[in-house]
Motif scaffolding. Structure first.
Motif, PDB file in Angstrom:
ATOM      1  N   ARG A 179       0.817  -1.433   0.124  1.00 16.03           N
ATOM      2  CA  ARG A 179      -0.061  -0.081   0.086  1.00 16.03           C
ATOM      3  C   ARG A 179       0.903   1.346   0.093  1.00 16.03           C
ATOM      4  O   ARG A 179       1.803   1.437   0.815  1.00 16.03           O
ATOM      5  CB  ARG A 179      -0.812  -0.028   1.188  1.00 16.03           C
ATOM      6  N   LEU A 180       0.554   2.153  -0.882  1.00 14.05           N
ATOM      7  CA  LEU A 180       1.588   3.075  -1.223  1.00 14.05           C
ATOM      8  C   LEU A 180       1.326   4.255   0.172  1.00 14.05           C
ATOM      9  O   LEU A 180      -0.031   4.530   0.504  1.00 14.05           O
ATOM     10  CB  LEU A 180       1.392   3.802  -2.481  1.00 14.05           C
ATOM     11  N   LYS A 181       2.416   4.998   0.428  1.00 23.42           N
ATOM     12  CA  LYS A 181       2.344   5.807   1.660  1.00 23.42           C
ATOM     13  C   LYS A 181       1.763   7.095   1.250  1.00 23.42           C
ATOM     14  O   LYS A 181       1.839   7.553   0.153  1.00 23.42           O
ATOM     15  CB  LYS A 181       3.749   5.967   2.046  1.00 23.42           C
ATOM     16  N   GLU A 182       0.731   7.545   2.144  1.00 25.91           N
ATOM     17  CA  GLU A 182       0.265   8.823   2.153  1.00 25.91           C
ATOM     18  C   GLU A 182       1.266   9.799   1.908  1.00 25.91           C
ATOM     19  O   GLU A 182       2.174   9.817   2.692  1.00 25.91           O
ATOM     20  CB  GLU A 182      -0.770   9.075   3.046  1.00 25.91           C
ATOM     21  N   ALA A 183       0.765  11.077   1.037  1.00 24.87           N
ATOM     22  CA  ALA A 183       1.615  12.127   0.870  1.00 24.87           C
ATOM     23  C   ALA A 183       1.759  12.910   2.202  1.00 24.87           C
ATOM     24  O   ALA A 183       0.891  12.977   2.916  1.00 24.87           O
ATOM     25  CB  ALA A 183       1.225  12.881  -0.391  1.00 24.87           C
ATOM     26  N   ALA A 184       2.546  13.623   2.082  1.00 27.72           N
ATOM     27  CA  ALA A 184       3.038  14.613   3.460  1.00 27.72           C
ATOM     28  C   ALA A 184       2.122  15.673   3.184  1.00 27.72           C
ATOM     29  O   ALA A 184       1.762  15.929   2.184  1.00 27.72           O
ATOM     30  CB  ALA A 184       4.513  15.158   3.348  1.00 27.72           C
ATOM     31  N   PRO A 185       1.578  15.887   4.515  1.00 32.09           N
ATOM     32  CA  PRO A 185       0.199  17.200   4.462  1.00 32.09           C
ATOM     33  C   PRO A 185       0.613  18.392   3.964  1.00 32.09           C
ATOM     34  O   PRO A 185       0.010  18.897   3.227  1.00 32.09           O
ATOM     35  CB  PRO A 185       0.120  17.020   6.090  1.00 32.09           C
ATOM     36  N   GLU A 186       1.821  18.808   3.960  1.00 31.26           N
ATOM     37  CA  GLU A 186       2.568  20.000   3.468  1.00 31.26           C
ATOM     38  C   GLU A 186       2.361  19.981   1.885  1.00 31.26           C
ATOM     39  O   GLU A 186       2.404  21.215   1.436  1.00 31.26           O
ATOM     40  CB  GLU A 186       3.824  20.609   4.197  1.00 31.26           C
ATOM     41  N   ALA A 187       2.687  18.907   1.191  1.00 30.23           N
ATOM     42  CA  ALA A 187       2.499  18.836  -0.154  1.00 30.23           C
ATOM     43  C   ALA A 187       1.289  18.769  -0.666  1.00 30.23           C
ATOM     44  O   ALA A 187       0.762  17.876  -1.387  1.00 30.23           O
ATOM     45  CB  ALA A 187       3.294  17.743  -0.438  1.00 30.23           C
ATOM     46  N   SER A 188       0.343  19.828  -0.281  1.00 30.71           N
ATOM     47  CA  SER A 188      -1.133  19.786  -0.752  1.00 30.71           C
ATOM     48  C   SER A 188      -1.229  19.758  -2.124  1.00 30.71           C
ATOM     49  O   SER A 188      -2.293  19.402  -2.603  1.00 30.71           O
ATOM     50  CB  SER A 188      -1.712  20.912   0.074  1.00 30.71           C
ATOM     51  N   ASP A 189      -0.410  20.535  -2.681  1.00 25.38           N
ATOM     52  CA  ASP A 189      -0.533  20.583  -4.312  1.00 25.38           C
ATOM     53  C   ASP A 189      -0.127  19.440  -4.902  1.00 25.38           C
ATOM     54  O   ASP A 189      -0.294  19.247  -6.219  1.00 25.38           O
ATOM     55  CB  ASP A 189       0.042  21.846  -4.838  1.00 25.38           C
ATOM     56  N   ALA A 190       0.750  18.571  -4.373  1.00 30.09           N
ATOM     57  CA  ALA A 190       1.290  17.430  -5.127  1.00 30.09           C
ATOM     58  C   ALA A 190       0.077  16.082  -5.018  1.00 30.09           C
ATOM     59  O   ALA A 190      -0.543  16.161  -4.149  1.00 30.09           O
ATOM     60  CB  ALA A 190       2.531  16.973  -4.408  1.00 30.09           C
ATOM     61  N   PRO A 191       0.393  15.267  -6.200  1.00 31.45           N
ATOM     62  CA  PRO A 191      -0.559  14.297  -5.876  1.00 31.45           C
ATOM     63  C   PRO A 191      -0.481  13.380  -4.844  1.00 31.45           C
ATOM     64  O   PRO A 191       0.758  13.168  -4.530  1.00 31.45           O
ATOM     65  CB  PRO A 191      -0.324  13.320  -7.157  1.00 31.45           C
ATOM     66  N   ASP A 192      -1.388  12.910  -4.206  1.00 31.35           N
ATOM     67  CA  ASP A 192      -1.446  11.974  -2.866  1.00 31.35           C
ATOM     68  C   ASP A 192      -1.190  10.553  -3.456  1.00 31.35           C
ATOM     69  O   ASP A 192      -1.663   9.943  -4.169  1.00 31.35           O
ATOM     70  CB  ASP A 192      -2.792  12.139  -2.272  1.00 31.35           C
ATOM     71  N   ALA A 193       0.028  10.122  -2.983  1.00 33.19           N
ATOM     72  CA  ALA A 193       0.595   8.814  -3.408  1.00 33.19           C
ATOM     73  C   ALA A 193      -0.585   7.764  -3.089  1.00 33.19           C
ATOM     74  O   ALA A 193      -0.669   6.722  -3.748  1.00 33.19           O
ATOM     75  CB  ALA A 193       1.996   8.369  -2.750  1.00 33.19           C
ATOM     76  N   SER A 194      -1.112   7.898  -1.869  1.00 34.62           N
ATOM     77  CA  SER A 194      -1.821   6.840  -1.430  1.00 34.62           C
ATOM     78  C   SER A 194      -3.256   6.736  -2.157  1.00 34.62           C
ATOM     79  O   SER A 194      -3.997   5.983  -2.167  1.00 34.62           O
ATOM     80  CB  SER A 194      -2.265   6.578  -0.261  1.00 34.62           C
ATOM     81  N   ASP A 195      -3.347   8.122  -2.961  1.00 34.87           N
ATOM     82  CA  ASP A 195      -4.859   8.244  -3.552  1.00 34.87           C
ATOM     83  C   ASP A 195      -4.747   9.008  -4.950  1.00 34.87           C
ATOM     84  O   ASP A 195      -5.107  10.126  -4.841  1.00 34.87           O
ATOM     85  CB  ASP A 195      -5.935   8.936  -2.596  1.00 34.87           C
TER      86      ASP A 195
ATOM     87  N   GLY B  48      -7.788  10.578  -6.414  1.00 34.65           N
ATOM     88  CA  GLY B  48      -8.513  11.706  -6.002  1.00 34.65           C
ATOM     89  C   GLY B  48      -9.846  11.479  -5.641  1.00 34.65           C
ATOM     90  O   GLY B  48     -10.573  12.531  -5.236  1.00 34.65           O
ATOM     91  N   ASP B  49     -10.182  10.283  -5.681  1.00 38.06           N
ATOM     92  CA  ASP B  49     -11.757  10.084  -5.170  1.00 38.06           C
ATOM     93  C   ASP B  49     -11.800   8.933  -3.892  1.00 38.06           C
ATOM     94  O   ASP B  49     -12.799   8.134  -3.830  1.00 38.06           O
ATOM     95  CB  ASP B  49     -12.447   9.555  -6.172  1.00 38.06           C
ATOM     96  N   GLY B  50     -10.732   9.292  -3.179  1.00 35.81           N
ATOM     97  CA  GLY B  50     -10.877   8.153  -1.916  1.00 35.81           C
ATOM     98  C   GLY B  50     -10.502   6.825  -2.234  1.00 35.81           C
ATOM     99  O   GLY B  50     -10.348   5.964  -1.156  1.00 35.81           O
ATOM    100  N   ARG B  51      -9.802   6.446  -3.178  1.00 42.81           N
ATOM    101  CA  ARG B  51      -9.348   4.976  -3.551  1.00 42.81           C
ATOM    102  C   ARG B  51      -7.851   4.963  -3.129  1.00 42.81           C
ATOM    103  O   ARG B  51      -7.048   5.777  -3.269  1.00 42.81           O
ATOM    104  CB  ARG B  51      -9.471   4.601  -4.635  1.00 42.81           C
ATOM    105  N   GLU B  52      -7.495   3.862  -2.457  1.00 41.81           N
ATOM    106  CA  GLU B  52      -6.044   3.425  -1.927  1.00 41.81           C
ATOM    107  C   GLU B  52      -5.359   3.010  -3.097  1.00 41.81           C
ATOM    108  O   GLU B  52      -5.564   2.300  -3.680  1.00 41.81           O
ATOM    109  CB  GLU B  52      -6.189   2.734  -0.999  1.00 41.81           C
ATOM    110  N   ALA B  53      -4.083   3.490  -3.428  1.00 41.45           N
ATOM    111  CA  ALA B  53      -3.299   2.941  -4.443  1.00 41.45           C
ATOM    112  C   ALA B  53      -2.536   2.006  -3.907  1.00 41.45           C
ATOM    113  O   ALA B  53      -1.971   1.849  -2.882  1.00 41.45           O
ATOM    114  CB  ALA B  53      -2.341   4.223  -5.054  1.00 41.45           C
ATOM    115  N   THR B  54      -1.967   0.752  -4.607  1.00 38.84           N
ATOM    116  CA  THR B  54      -1.457  -0.152  -4.330  1.00 38.84           C
ATOM    117  C   THR B  54      -0.276  -0.597  -5.239  1.00 38.84           C
ATOM    118  O   THR B  54      -0.424   0.023  -6.716  1.00 38.84           O
ATOM    119  CB  THR B  54      -2.193  -1.163  -3.986  1.00 38.84           C
ATOM    120  N   VAL B  55       0.844  -1.184  -5.306  1.00 39.45           N
ATOM    121  CA  VAL B  55       1.644  -2.041  -5.781  1.00 39.45           C
ATOM    122  C   VAL B  55       1.364  -3.403  -5.795  1.00 39.45           C
ATOM    123  O   VAL B  55       1.168  -4.079  -4.449  1.00 39.45           O
ATOM    124  CB  VAL B  55       2.915  -1.899  -5.850  1.00 39.45           C
TER     125      VAL B  55
END
Length: 349
Positions: free
Chosen positions: A280-296, A299-306
């Motif tokens: 399960r990919l780690k969630e992006a750091a909170p301060e990187a609000s403009d960067a894509p969320d690695a875990s999602d 952008g629709d709440g789904r969790e990203a995986t390898v």
């Protein structure tokens, strides 16, 4: 070369890398008709360009041949158009070494499953029936980055002419084409919403490709692959026509993408006919609000995986395919339908 034979998913944020890719120069493109080339299709025009808003594309051909002029080469592809209008997800499907676009279509039948999902599927054809999946130059492939640029140009072209959704672009491939899909995911993670490889591993050694950012990736591999072993091939034998690239193991390939996405320890589950390992990919750091969320990234709440799927009693084959593999490639598993599994993965990350 073989003859060029006839022929739901949620949105994600616009990748910044694609905005750059869309500025790439394109020398020319056309669908095939009488050998002509122009700056626009000269036959079977895009359904999205001819249908009024809200209309469907049911009158459009299901699969059409196309050409794209890039880097001084005329590149060919087959394109499946779904009976749907509006921005559509796009899957780029790379064939294996020595094969072609029509063979990949026949092996995977991706468009049959993709059509129900309203997805475009493009089957590009590699130069000399192969892909520059590694970073090492060779006599046949003196420019090892040529196919990466071509893939970027093809995506740009299909976004412009076929209303492919630039936020839902995926790559998949078999064998050498699977390695090409992994290279695109490794080097252009912001361009893609996901990638999948069947019987393909990350190149190693002088041709090594290293993941550079988080992206959902699925690796499907036969446990008994006699062509390119599950454990990798650090020292492949020489080939008189084109060097065979050394490769990481299937697990090391998946782990490289997991590490690039900041994933923790994986979980492995035994399923009927195969083992599934999930990072399960780690969630992006909170301060990187403009960067894509690695875990999602969707952008629709789904969790990203390898994910790594090791298929029992399977060789260098596409699981679930009805096509008889070449002699020496091993058996084709029916315990897993790789096509449906991959498209479901693209839908859920």
């Amino acid at each position: 070369m073989r003859s060029f034979r006839d022929l739901s998913i949620g949105p994600r944020r616009w990748p910044a890398a694609l905005a750059l890719a869309l500025t790439l120069p394109l020398a020319g493109c056309a669908t095939e008709s009488g050998g002509r080339e122009s700056g626009r299709p000269d036959s079977a025009p895009s359904a999205s360009s001819t249908s009024p808003p809200g209309a469907t594309a049911s009158a459009a051909p299901e699969v059409v041949p196309g050409r794209l002029r890039a880097d001084g080469h005329t590149r060919r592809y087959l394109l499946h158009r779904p009976a749907a209008d509006g921005p559509r997800p796009l899957v780029i499907a790379f064939h294996g070494r020595g094969a072609d676009a029509a063979e990949m279509r026949e092996k995977s039948r991706l468009e049959k499953a993709a059509g129900a999902r309203g997805m475009l599927v493009a089957y590009p054809e590699g130069l000399d029936n192969g892909w520059g999946a590694g970073r090492q130059a060779s006599e046949r492939r003196p420019d090892p980055d040529l196919d990466v640029r071509f893939t970027e140009a093809l995506i740009k072209h299909l976004v412009r002419t076929e209303r492919a959704d630039p936020e839902r672009v995926y790559v998949a491939g078999f064998s050498n084409g699977g390695s090409m899909a992994l290279r695109m995911a490794a080097e252009r993670p912001g361009l893609l919403a996901g990638a999948a490889s069947v019987s393909g591993q990350l190149p190693a050694g002088a041709a090594a490709v290293e993941p550079t950012g988080p992206v959902p990736v699925m690796v499907v591999y036969g446990a008994d692959d006699p062509v390119r072993p599950l454990a990798g091939w650090p020292s492949p034998p020489p080939d008189p026509e084109e060097p065979i690239l050394p490769s990481l193991s299937a697990r090391d390939s998946a782990e490289a993408f997991a590490a690039a996405g900041g994933a923790g320890e994986p979980v492995t589950e035994e399923e009927k006919g195969y083992d599934r390992t999930v990072w399960r990919l780690k969630e992006a750091a909170p301060e990187a609000s403009d960067a894509p969320d690695a875990s999602d990234p969707s952008g629709d709440g789904r969790e990203a995986t390898v994910q790594l799927l090791v298929v029992e009693d399977a060789g260098h084959t596409w699981p679930g395919s009805s096509i008889t593999p070449p002699k020496g490639f091993g058996p084709t598993s029916k315990a897993l339908n790789a096509t449906d599994t991959i498209l479901d993965f693209f839908a859920t990350g």
